[in-house]
Enzyme design. Structure first.
Site, PDB file in Angstrom:
ATOM      1  CD  GLU A 286       6.527   5.040  -1.368  1.00  0.00           C
ATOM      2  OE1 GLU A 286       6.250   4.453  -2.418  1.00  0.00           O
ATOM      3  OE2 GLU A 286       7.273   4.554  -0.510  1.00  0.00           O
ATOM      4  CG  ASP A 328     -27.211   8.977  32.287  1.00  0.00           C
ATOM      5  OD1 ASP A 328     -27.585   8.042  33.033  1.00  0.00           O
ATOM      6  OD2 ASP A 328     -27.605  10.144  32.415  1.00  0.00           O
ATOM      7  CG  ASP A 590     -27.111  14.338  26.660  1.00  0.00           C
ATOM      8  OD1 ASP A 590     -26.748  14.268  27.862  1.00  0.00           O
ATOM      9  OD2 ASP A 590     -28.282  14.100  26.297  1.00  0.00           O
ATOM     10  CG  ASP A 594     -22.157  14.143  30.303  1.00  0.00           C
ATOM     11  OD1 ASP A 594     -21.867  13.613  31.385  1.00  0.00           O
ATOM     12  OD2 ASP A 594     -23.295  14.086  29.796  1.00  0.00           O
ATOM     13  CG  ASN A 658      10.301  -8.812  -2.926  1.00  0.00           C
ATOM     14  OD1 ASN A 658      10.706  -9.971  -2.870  1.00  0.00           O
ATOM     15  ND2 ASN A 658       9.134  -8.489  -3.457  1.00  0.00           N
ATOM     16  CG  ASN A 683       8.160   2.171  -4.276  1.00  0.00           C
ATOM     17  OD1 ASN A 683       7.961   1.370  -3.374  1.00  0.00           O
ATOM     18  ND2 ASN A 683       7.935   3.467  -4.141  1.00  0.00           N
ATOM     19  CG  ASP A 687       3.464   3.166  -3.978  1.00  0.00           C
ATOM     20  OD1 ASP A 687       3.558   2.241  -3.151  1.00  0.00           O
ATOM     21  OD2 ASP A 687       4.228   4.151  -3.991  1.00  0.00           O
TER      22      ASP A 687
END
Length: 848
Positions: A286, A328, A590, A594, A658, A683, A687
């Protein structure tokens, strides 16, 4: 654009304009601000920002969070207030951590995007000024010129040789000339020559436009839903999605397995349900969205400090994965300071008339001026006061030339300037001193040899020609560009950039191959490559590319590293060919031409001085056009990817191992291996220990090669290293049950400490391919990891222990757990070394 939408808008436009009134001086600041409040920002999907509280509450819509909250509610309903309070507190802390980190990352990314947001030149109070296009309002007067994106819908007030490309609205690929005046009320967008539309681009000329509709009130806004397409997922996004699906499948299997086993053993239903939910939370990465957001935004901020602005966050990783860069040579391999050095006639003699013709063409040209035009105009000035412009055929990348029709004293001439090969092909005569003589085969060969000689000396060359037309000739058209009189060549020098050779070598050392994709001829390109020491492995020209099918082009593009005389469409074909061969391709461009290639590339790169069309299409903007700056960006992209992968590899090794052990233990133990609230606490602490991971240092070895996502690598890593964690978990079970005769509460406590220690400390093994002690981690990561382990070991000795189901650990048991953790880390180091040896050998076999 549908005909109904076009007709509706064009019929409504006169009424809107009548209400606005055309003020030549534009709006005042106060009135513009008032109209902005009424009309809203000039954006198709302005996306009103939600309040922070609303954003925070939205985090609770996560399915796993909802399941946890439901479980805590059931616990409260059944009288288990302790579980209700603890689960609620853990969920609140976890959501808060995630919200704070992502909110900071989002704000940082938004600030960066705003620095390169589209801007418009607008008249306010009679003065021209640059403002963000999002601040335009109906009634504004906007100044447009070649290279601009049209920022909103409006009526043309004044125009000078103004051509717009509106292919995405009408499907018509040819530019449409726009001018002031009226049009039929039932006209479609393609024939509404007095109106411009948001999102179209200016090809040539200039115009003053009265804005009539902004944002959702534009023609594009009315059909925005139909035109809006979600961009294809990048390799990085596809990889993270695939990883999420993999973990989800494993989670479902393990949760169903646990529920089945607990049902067979007739264990309490609520406790079994909470255990399964907690197991799902433990298995689910998460924190991954937060880690990705923070890591990418952190990388974008570091790149900004090195003068690379990121528009699309995931492009940070795409730049790191890039193994081919197409660019280029002008301004990248050369200084970009082009100087007109020579102007010679067909015999190679210096000729003032050639300069005069070139100057008149550039002076009256209204399209987007190239650096060659600027060099002509900045050289010796020519008096153009006696000449009057009649018309123009703008430059395009298929013809590769521009023509202007001018008049002096009743004498009308068409002045043409462009690519020498195309100019010579159109010439039937040439100037020989004061005489005009036919260009026979012998003369054509001499002139061609002169062009090749200039090119081989490193000159960029333009052909200059002209043609007399009748005095009543009203317009210039493409078919007028025939039977021309050749005047001579204009030769320019653009010296190689001294830093380019070092940058090319450094990029090559980092696994990025440079491929030059240029509109210049092969002789000039060979000269520049020779000056830079750039070895040409293969050279392909535009005509050859035109003759190749896609399969053949893939083979040639793989082998060649220089492409000359290519058109915009051919540039895009080259990029697609390289991508089809498995390369991650970057493109640096540029110009107006392009934009398609910038869209096609995995990493579209432009420069701050580029045309609006190019900057809008790009994913990253270089403040300085320098390959050395780009190399810094490549390294940042790889650093970002490496830190994301560390979290993923942790989740697929120790953490997964685990949780797998926990599911398997339900078969062996007469009680749950860990209480649901203990799993959730485990948990949460895990985290917290990883919050500094986006800021971790990355080994030089990881920065030295492209880093692309590989789902097969992740899967094999999980299968190779995950079982090591499970083996040591089961060793812990045996030690607790048969050596220390641990009861349920002592078992829970000891395994809580052991499992958290292995999950957290393994980051110091995983974060480097080499020896952990030789690679210095981020101090914040070290401090958080050690702090979490100390906290986990201390909790059983605090007043919270009974509430959480813990008891103090005997010293001998604590020492045994420390020994198991140490042996686990040593085993993981050995397993990691063997895995990478296997993976590298597999890669070598695949390469051969």
């Amino acid at each position: 654009m549908t005909q109904a939408a076009q007709t509706f808008w064009l019929q409504a436009l006169p009424a809107l304009l009548a209400g606005l009134g055309a003020r030549p001086e534009g709006l005042g600041e106060a009135e513009a601000a008032a109209r902005l409040k009424t009309a809203g920002p000039n954006a198709l999907n302005p996306g009103r920002k939600r309040a922070l509280l609303v954003e925070f509450i939205a985090r609770f819509r996560n399915p796993l969070v909802l399941v946890l909250l439901a479980a805590s509610g059931i616990a409260a309903f059944l009288g288990d207030i302790k579980s209700f309070v603890i689960i609620g507190a853990i969920v609140l802390m976890s959501v808060t951590l995630d919200f704070i980190q992502e909110a900071r990352a989002g704000r940082a990314a938004e600030r960066l995007r705003n620095t390169v947001a589209l801007r418009a030149s607008v008249l306010r109070g009679g003065q021209a000024r640059e403002i963000p296009a999002a601040e335009l309002v109906p009634g504004d007067v906007v100044l447009l010129s070649a290279g601009d994106l049209v920022p909103a819908d409006g009526r043309v007030l004044e125009a000078r040789d103004f051509f717009a490309n509106q292919a995405f609205l009408t499907g018509e690929s040819f530019p449409v000339e726009k001018h002031a005046g009226e049009t039929a009320p039932d006209a479609e967008a393609g024939t509404a020559t007095n109106s411009v539309f948001m999102g179209t681009s200016v090809i040539s000329g200039s115009a003053r436009v009265l804005i009539a509709g902004t944002g959702a009130a534009t023609a594009l806004g009315r059909i925005g839903g139909a035109l809006e397409k979600r961009p294809p997922a990048t390799a990085f996004q596809r990889g993270t999605n695939a990883f999420g699906v993999l973990i989800l499948r494993l989670t479902i299997l393990l949760v169903l397995f646990v529920l089945l086993v607990n049902a067979l053993f007739h264990r309490p239903l609520l406790e079994s349900f909470l255990f399964a939910v907690a197991l799902a939370v433990g298995l689910t990465p998460e924190l991954l969205p937060m880690v990705i957001s923070v890591t990418l935004s952190r990388g974008a901020l570091r790149m900004a400090r090195k003068r690379v602005i990121v528009k699309r966050l995931s492009a940070v990783q795409d730049l790191g994965a890039m193994d081919v860069l197409c660019t280029d040579k002008t301004g990248t391999l050369t200084e970009g300071r082009i100087v007109l050095v020579r102007h010679v006639d067909a015999a190679g003699r210096e000729c003032t008339r050639v300069l005069e013709l070139a100057y008149l063409n550039s002076h009256f040209e209204t399209g987007l001026r190239s650096p060659l035009d600027e060099a002509i105009l900045e050289g010796r000035r020519v008096d153009a006061g006696a000449w009057r412009k009649v018309d123009e055929v703008p430059f395009d990348f298929e013809r590769r030339r521009v023509s202007v029709l001018i008049e002096r004293g009743g004498d009308r001439q068409l002045m043409v300037k462009g690519a020498p090969e195309d100019i010579l092909r159109l010439c039937t005569q040439f100037e020989d001193g004061a005489a005009v003589v036919p260009m026979d085969q012998s003369a054509r060969q001499r002139v061609t040899a002169l062009f090749e000689q200039l090119s081989s000396e490193g000159f960029r060359v333009l052909g200059i020609a002209w043609r007399a037309v009748p005095a009543d000739h009203p317009h210039a058209v493409v078919t007028d560009e025939t039977e021309l009189v050749f005047a001579g060549f204009a030769a320019f020098l653009d010296p190689p950039k001294q830093s380019a050779a070092r940058a090319i070598a450094s990029l090559a050392q980092h696994g990025v191959a440079i491929k030059i994709v240029s509109g210049d001829n092969e002789l000039v390109t060979r000269h520049v490559c020779g000056e830079l020491g750039f070895s040409i492995a293969g050279l392909v020209c535009g005509p050859e590319i035109h003759a190749l099918d896609d399969q053949a082009l893939q083979a040639r593009a793989e082998q060649a590293n220089v492409f000359c005389r290519v058109t915009p469409a051919q540039k895009a074909r080259i990029l697609l060919a390289l991508k089809a061969r498995g390369h991650v391709v970057g493109f640096l461009g540029d110009g107006i031409n392009d934009a398609p290639s910038l869209h096609v590339a995995d990493a579209g790169i432009s420069v701050d001085s580029a045309a609006d069309v190019a900057k809008e299409a790009a994913d990253l903007i270089l403040v300085d056009r320098d390959l050395g700056v780009l190399l810094d960006g490549v390294r940042e992209g790889r650093r970002t990817f490496a830190n994301v992968m560390k979290y993923i590899m942790m989740g697929t090794s120790s953490n997964f191992g685990n949780m797998f052990s926990m599911a398997g233990a339900t078969l062996l133990l007469p009680f749950l291996p860990m209480l649901p609230i203990q799993i959730l606490l485990n948990n949460l602490l895990y985290d917290v220990s990883e919050l500094a991971l986006p800021f971790d240092h990355v080994d030089e070895e990881a920065l030295a090669r492209p880093s692309a996502w590989d789902v097969d690598f992740v899967r094999r890593y999980m299968l190779g290293l995950g079982p090591v964690s499970s083996v040591f978990d089961f060793i812990t079970f045996l030690v607790l049950l048969h050596v220390f005769q641990a009861g349920e509460t002592l078992f829970h406590t000891a395994w809580f400490v052991e499992s958290l220690a292995t999950q957290v400390l393994v980051i110091f093994i995983i974060r480097t391919r080499g020896q952990p002690l030789a690679s210095r981690p981020n101090p914040g990561l070290t401090a958080l990891s050690i702090g979490v382990i100390v906290l986990a070991a201390a909790i059983p000795f605090t007043p919270l222990a009974p509430l959480l189901g813990f008891v103090p650990l005997p010293p001998l048991l604590g020492a045994a757990i420390a020994a198991i953790v140490l042996c686990y880390l040593l085993a993981m180091q050995v397993a990691k070394g063997r895995f990478y040896a296997y993976w590298d050998q597999r890669g070598r076999r695949s390469a051969t």
